[in-house]
Design a protein around this motif. Structure first.
Motif, PDB file in Angstrom:
ATOM      1  N   PHE A 112     -10.236  53.051  52.688  1.00  0.00           N
ATOM      2  CA  PHE A 112     -11.228  54.041  53.108  1.00  0.00           C
ATOM      3  C   PHE A 112     -10.605  55.441  53.120  1.00  0.00           C
ATOM      4  N   GLY A 113      -9.384  55.542  53.653  1.00  0.00           N
ATOM      5  CA  GLY A 113      -8.699  56.832  53.712  1.00  0.00           C
ATOM      6  C   GLY A 113      -8.422  57.389  52.327  1.00  0.00           C
ATOM      7  N   PHE A 114      -7.961  56.543  51.412  1.00  0.00           N
ATOM      8  CA  PHE A 114      -7.708  56.977  50.032  1.00  0.00           C
ATOM      9  C   PHE A 114      -8.996  57.517  49.395  1.00  0.00           C
ATOM     10  N   THR A 115     -10.102  56.780  49.595  1.00  0.00           N
ATOM     11  CA  THR A 115     -11.378  57.198  49.003  1.00  0.00           C
ATOM     12  C   THR A 115     -11.852  58.515  49.601  1.00  0.00           C
ATOM     13  N   LEU A 116     -11.631  58.697  50.888  1.00  0.00           N
ATOM     14  CA  LEU A 116     -12.003  59.950  51.550  1.00  0.00           C
ATOM     15  C   LEU A 116     -11.196  61.117  50.992  1.00  0.00           C
ATOM     16  N   ILE A 117      -9.912  60.886  50.708  1.00  0.00           N
ATOM     17  CA  ILE A 117      -9.072  61.934  50.120  1.00  0.00           C
ATOM     18  C   ILE A 117      -9.554  62.277  48.708  1.00  0.00           C
ATOM     19  N   VAL A 118      -9.943  61.257  47.938  1.00  0.00           N
ATOM     20  CA  VAL A 118     -10.501  61.498  46.605  1.00  0.00           C
ATOM     21  C   VAL A 118     -11.724  62.403  46.719  1.00  0.00           C
ATOM     22  N   PHE A 119     -12.572  62.103  47.682  1.00  0.00           N
ATOM     23  CA  PHE A 119     -13.770  62.895  47.930  1.00  0.00           C
ATOM     24  C   PHE A 119     -13.389  64.353  48.185  1.00  0.00           C
ATOM     25  N   ALA A 120     -12.388  64.557  49.029  1.00  0.00           N
ATOM     26  CA  ALA A 120     -11.946  65.910  49.366  1.00  0.00           C
ATOM     27  C   ALA A 120     -11.367  66.635  48.150  1.00  0.00           C
ATOM     28  N   ILE A 121     -10.542  65.928  47.366  1.00  0.00           N
ATOM     29  CA  ILE A 121      -9.902  66.540  46.192  1.00  0.00           C
ATOM     30  C   ILE A 121     -10.942  67.015  45.191  1.00  0.00           C
ATOM     31  N   MET A 122     -11.976  66.219  44.987  1.00  0.00           N
ATOM     32  CA  MET A 122     -12.937  66.533  43.936  1.00  0.00           C
ATOM     33  C   MET A 122     -14.031  67.501  44.376  1.00  0.00           C
ATOM     34  N   PHE A 123     -14.279  67.616  45.695  1.00  0.00           N
ATOM     35  CA  PHE A 123     -15.434  68.410  46.109  1.00  0.00           C
ATOM     36  C   PHE A 123     -15.154  69.498  47.142  1.00  0.00           C
ATOM     37  N   LEU A 124     -14.053  69.430  47.866  1.00  0.00           N
ATOM     38  CA  LEU A 124     -13.800  70.457  48.874  1.00  0.00           C
ATOM     39  C   LEU A 124     -13.211  71.734  48.293  1.00  0.00           C
ATOM     40  N   ASP A 125     -13.043  71.786  46.973  1.00  0.00           N
ATOM     41  CA  ASP A 125     -12.578  73.028  46.364  1.00  0.00           C
ATOM     42  C   ASP A 125     -13.737  73.987  46.108  1.00  0.00           C
ATOM     43  N   LYS A 126     -14.953  73.522  46.300  1.00  0.00           N
ATOM     44  CA  LYS A 126     -16.114  74.379  46.104  1.00  0.00           C
ATOM     45  C   LYS A 126     -16.188  75.411  47.221  1.00  0.00           C
ATOM     46  N   TYR A 127     -16.286  76.661  46.855  1.00  0.00           N
ATOM     47  CA  TYR A 127     -16.206  77.745  47.836  1.00  0.00           C
ATOM     48  C   TYR A 127     -17.277  77.627  48.909  1.00  0.00           C
ATOM     49  N   LYS A 128     -18.503  77.321  48.506  1.00  0.00           N
ATOM     50  CA  LYS A 128     -19.582  77.267  49.483  1.00  0.00           C
ATOM     51  C   LYS A 128     -19.364  76.142  50.488  1.00  0.00           C
ATOM     52  N   LEU A 129     -18.855  75.002  50.008  1.00  0.00           N
ATOM     53  CA  LEU A 129     -18.618  73.882  50.908  1.00  0.00           C
ATOM     54  C   LEU A 129     -17.490  74.204  51.871  1.00  0.00           C
ATOM     55  N   LYS A 130     -16.439  74.869  51.378  1.00  0.00           N
ATOM     56  CA  LYS A 130     -15.344  75.292  52.256  1.00  0.00           C
ATOM     57  C   LYS A 130     -15.860  76.220  53.345  1.00  0.00           C
ATOM     58  N   ARG A 131     -16.693  77.173  52.919  1.00  0.00           N
ATOM     59  CA  ARG A 131     -17.222  78.150  53.865  1.00  0.00           C
ATOM     60  C   ARG A 131     -18.123  77.486  54.899  1.00  0.00           C
ATOM     61  N   LYS A 132     -18.930  76.531  54.446  1.00  0.00           N
ATOM     62  CA  LYS A 132     -19.818  75.828  55.361  1.00  0.00           C
ATOM     63  C   LYS A 132     -19.040  75.046  56.404  1.00  0.00           C
ATOM     64  N   ILE A 133     -17.982  74.340  55.947  1.00  0.00           N
ATOM     65  CA  ILE A 133     -17.170  73.561  56.872  1.00  0.00           C
ATOM     66  C   ILE A 133     -16.444  74.482  57.855  1.00  0.00           C
ATOM     67  N   TRP A 134     -15.953  75.613  57.342  1.00  0.00           N
ATOM     68  CA  TRP A 134     -15.222  76.554  58.186  1.00  0.00           C
ATOM     69  C   TRP A 134     -16.097  77.111  59.310  1.00  0.00           C
ATOM     70  N   ASN A 135     -17.400  77.308  59.023  1.00  0.00           N
ATOM     71  CA  ASN A 135     -18.306  77.906  60.010  1.00  0.00           C
ATOM     72  C   ASN A 135     -18.967  76.892  60.926  1.00  0.00           C
ATOM     73  N   MET A 136     -18.654  75.607  60.740  1.00  0.00           N
ATOM     74  CA  MET A 136     -19.282  74.582  61.588  1.00  0.00           C
ATOM     75  C   MET A 136     -18.772  74.673  63.028  1.00  0.00           C
TER      76      MET A 136
END
Length: 447
Positions: free
Chosen positions: A423-447
């Motif tokens: 589960f942890g490995f898959t979650l990291i894959v998710f982060a590697i492929m999608f958390l580089d998107k600027y809008k998603l980073k900004r959204k998470i930062w402002n949560m």
């Protein structure tokens, strides 16, 4: 699709199928091998390690060979090596012959896998390539499950030796098609430049790394050796004119896709291994019934992979990958609820459906992104990197799961820890492929 490309796709799929079922067939016969040849636990582990080390160590070399010397010549060489290794393993009279045979098989697989995938890049474009990659990707999960069933039948009713002999007619068939269909592909100038030092450093570096995580007693020593050779390898690739692994392959998306593939492969290899152990030790399934128990995963993986061409056409690689990873996370969460009292259907089969469908959706986009916009002259090298990431990931994932669960006494607890790592490995894959998107980073930062 014309008849020539149908035959080429047949070679590609059979090549990957042969390498995919190999590990599973051997797993079901390990006990009988040990009894017949008098293997202790150390020797028995090397039956697997020899194959993994050779495959991982020679993968980059295998990818670049076909770029340099031509697809047909190198594909045929790989098939012959794999066939010789299979024949010798099937007739092996002793542990040393069996281990050497497995090493030869591993070299053959290391050359065969990237060369066959490079044929897809050479002969298929656009939506046809997406479909071909989808078929190619579906073979991995299908091959593992089919291998478990075939291996279980052979080990239960005949002999583990037949598990090696069944490759021979397939290899002969592929050789005939290759000689009939593929062009020779030799370079017109006879001055073929080959990166000898890069080849040496890559083989020694990957060999040391795989050995460090899959067999070495002094892990840190071998990791240090691997890092030294990796440094020398990168320095060599920067200055040589015709590198074995062009550094231009590592742009942003291809690099992320290969790192993600490494972690994805680790999660799924650990899943196969520990669920197989759980079914045999806790649920008391025979090897044959273990293979049958993986049917939900096999069928859903194949079904998911067949949905990929249409999904990629409508939504693109990233959205298809997003959906697949989400389903895999749900599947691993379902597996976390499994314990010694769980029934097969509720505790394993239903989560398998999510994992299988997710796996089917994930593999093709990761492959597509790993070879995205690769120049034809680098197609073998690029597919070598993709396959190296997958194979090394299998070793990394399994080794991590074994290490973190080493203090657990019960198989149910060991399996729970392994699924948590998956589960942890898959979650990291998710982060590697999608958390580089600027809008998603900004959204998470402002949560």
């Amino acid at each position: 699709m014309d008849i020539k490309r149908r035959f080429i796709l047949t070679i590609v799929l059979l090549s990957y199928f042969v390498t995919a079922i190999n590990g599973a067939i051997v797993i079901t016969g390990l006990t009988d091998m040990a009894e017949e040849l008098g293997l202790n636990q150390s020797a028995l582990s090397w039956v697997q390690n020899a194959y993994v080390l050779a495959w991982g160590g020679f993968m980059l070399l295998g990818g670049r060979l076909s770029d340099t010397f031509g697809r047909r010549q190198i594909l045929n060489l790989a098939l012959v090596l794999f066939g010789i290794g299979s024949l010798l393993a099937g007739i092996a009279p002793s542990a040393i012959v069996l281990i050497v045979s497995r090493f030869i098989q591993g070299i053959g697989a290391a050359v065969l896998a990237p060369t066959s995938l490079a044929l897809i890049i050479d002969y298929f474009k656009g939506q046809e390539r997406v479909k071909a990659v989808a078929w190619y990707s579906s073979i991995s999960g299908l091959g593992m499950c089919v291998g478990l069933i075939i291996g279980g039948i052979l080990a239960s009713f005949f002999s583990w030796r037949y598990g090696f002999f069944i490759y021979l007619p397939l290899i002969l068939f592929m050789l005939v098609i290759s000689l009939k269909v593929l062009p020779k592909g030799v370079k017109e100038n006879n001055e073929i430049r080959f990166d000898i030092w890069g080849t040496t450093y890559s083989v020694l570096g990957i060999f040391s790394f795989v050995y460090a995580i899959n067999g070495a007693k002094n892990t840190w020593l071998w990791l240090s050796v691997a890092l030294c050779f990796l440094f020398l390898f990168i320095r060599q690739e920067k200055k040589v004119s015709d590198p074995i692994m062009p550094l231009r392959l590592f742009n942003g998306i291809r690099t992320r896709a290969n790192i993600a593939r490494l972690l994805f492969a680790g999660a799924m290899m650990g899943f196969y291994f520990f669920i197989s152990e759980f079914l045999q030790e806790v649920s008391h399934f025979t090897p044959l019934w273990v293979g049958i128990a993986f049917f939900p995963l096999t069928l859903s993986t194949f079904w998911g992979a067949m949905r990929v061409p249409k999904a990629v056409k409508l939504y693109g690689n990233n959205k298809t990958l997003f959906a697949g990873l989400t389903l895999m996370l749900i599947g691993f969460i379902g597996m976390l609820k499994m314990d010694a009292e769980s029934s097969y259907w509720s505790g394993i089969a239903i989560p398998m459906l999510f994992l299988g469908f997710g796996q089917g959706l994930v593999m093709s986009p990761l492959t597509n992104l790993g070879i995205l916009n690769v120049q034809p002259k680098d197609s073998g090298a690029a597919t070598g990197v993709v396959n190296a990431a997958h194979q090394i990931g299998c070793s990394v994932g399994l080794s991590v799961m074994v290490t973190v669960s080493s203090d657990a006494a019960e198989m149910a607890e060991i399996c729970h820890i392994a699924m948590l790592v998956g589960f942890g490995f898959t979650l990291i894959v998710f982060a590697i492929m999608f958390l580089d998107k600027y809008k998603l980073k900004r959204k998470i930062w402002n949560m």
